[in-house]
Design an enzyme around this catalytic site. Structure first.
Site, PDB file in Angstrom:
ATOM      1  N   CYS A   7       0.808  -1.221   0.000  1.00 30.14           N
ATOM      2  CA  CYS A   7       0.000   0.000   0.000  1.00 30.14           C
ATOM      3  C   CYS A   7       0.841   1.272   0.000  1.00 30.14           C
ATOM      4  O   CYS A   7       0.307   2.364   0.054  1.00 30.14           O
ATOM      5  CB  CYS A   7      -0.991  -0.005   1.164  1.00 30.14           C
ATOM      6  SG  CYS A   7      -0.258  -0.006   2.780  1.00 30.14           S
ATOM      7  N   CYS A  32      -1.119   5.062   5.048  1.00 26.43           N
ATOM      8  CA  CYS A  32      -2.522   5.021   5.450  1.00 26.43           C
ATOM      9  C   CYS A  32      -2.670   5.431   6.918  1.00 26.43           C
ATOM     10  O   CYS A  32      -1.690   5.512   7.666  1.00 26.43           O
ATOM     11  CB  CYS A  32      -3.091   3.626   5.213  1.00 26.43           C
ATOM     12  SG  CYS A  32      -2.444   2.350   6.320  1.00 26.43           S
ATOM     13  N   CYS A  77       0.094  -3.049   7.868  1.00 23.04           N
ATOM     14  CA  CYS A  77       0.093  -1.602   8.105  1.00 23.04           C
ATOM     15  C   CYS A  77       0.248  -1.301   9.592  1.00 23.04           C
ATOM     16  O   CYS A  77       1.029  -0.434   9.988  1.00 23.04           O
ATOM     17  CB  CYS A  77      -1.204  -0.974   7.609  1.00 23.04           C
ATOM     18  SG  CYS A  77      -1.588  -1.257   5.876  1.00 23.04           S
TER      19      CYS A  77
END
Length: 90
Positions: A7, A32, A77
């Protein structure tokens, strides 16, 4: 610097240790909300903790520290900052 290629998250930690304790820590990052939030929460949590105790801090401990439900697809993440911290402590 630690990267999550799936990501595009990037986290870099700056750690100052003294007498086996984390006396200061900060981070720079892009990514993120989960990766940035986890880096922020982790840096606050580890201040004044001993390096030996932090080496025992698990992935599960990190997810619990976030106090939100993290799906399996977002765990990388959530754990990116912890991965960077482990590298700094080794």
């Amino acid at each position: 610097k630690h990267l999550n290629p799936f990501c595009g998250d990037e986290i870099q930690l700056f750690v100052q240790q003294k007498d086996g304790k984390i006396v200061d820590i900060s981070f720079q990052g892009v990514g993120c909300a989960i990766s940035i939030a986890s880096a922020s929460i982790l840096t606050e949590y580890v201040k004044q903790k001993t390096v030996s105790s932090l080496k025992k801090f698990s992935d599960t401990d990190m997810v619990e520290l976030l106090e939100i439900e993290v799906s399996d697809t977002r765990k990388k993440c959530a754990l990116l900052a912890l991965s960077a911290l482990r590298e700094c402590l080794s």
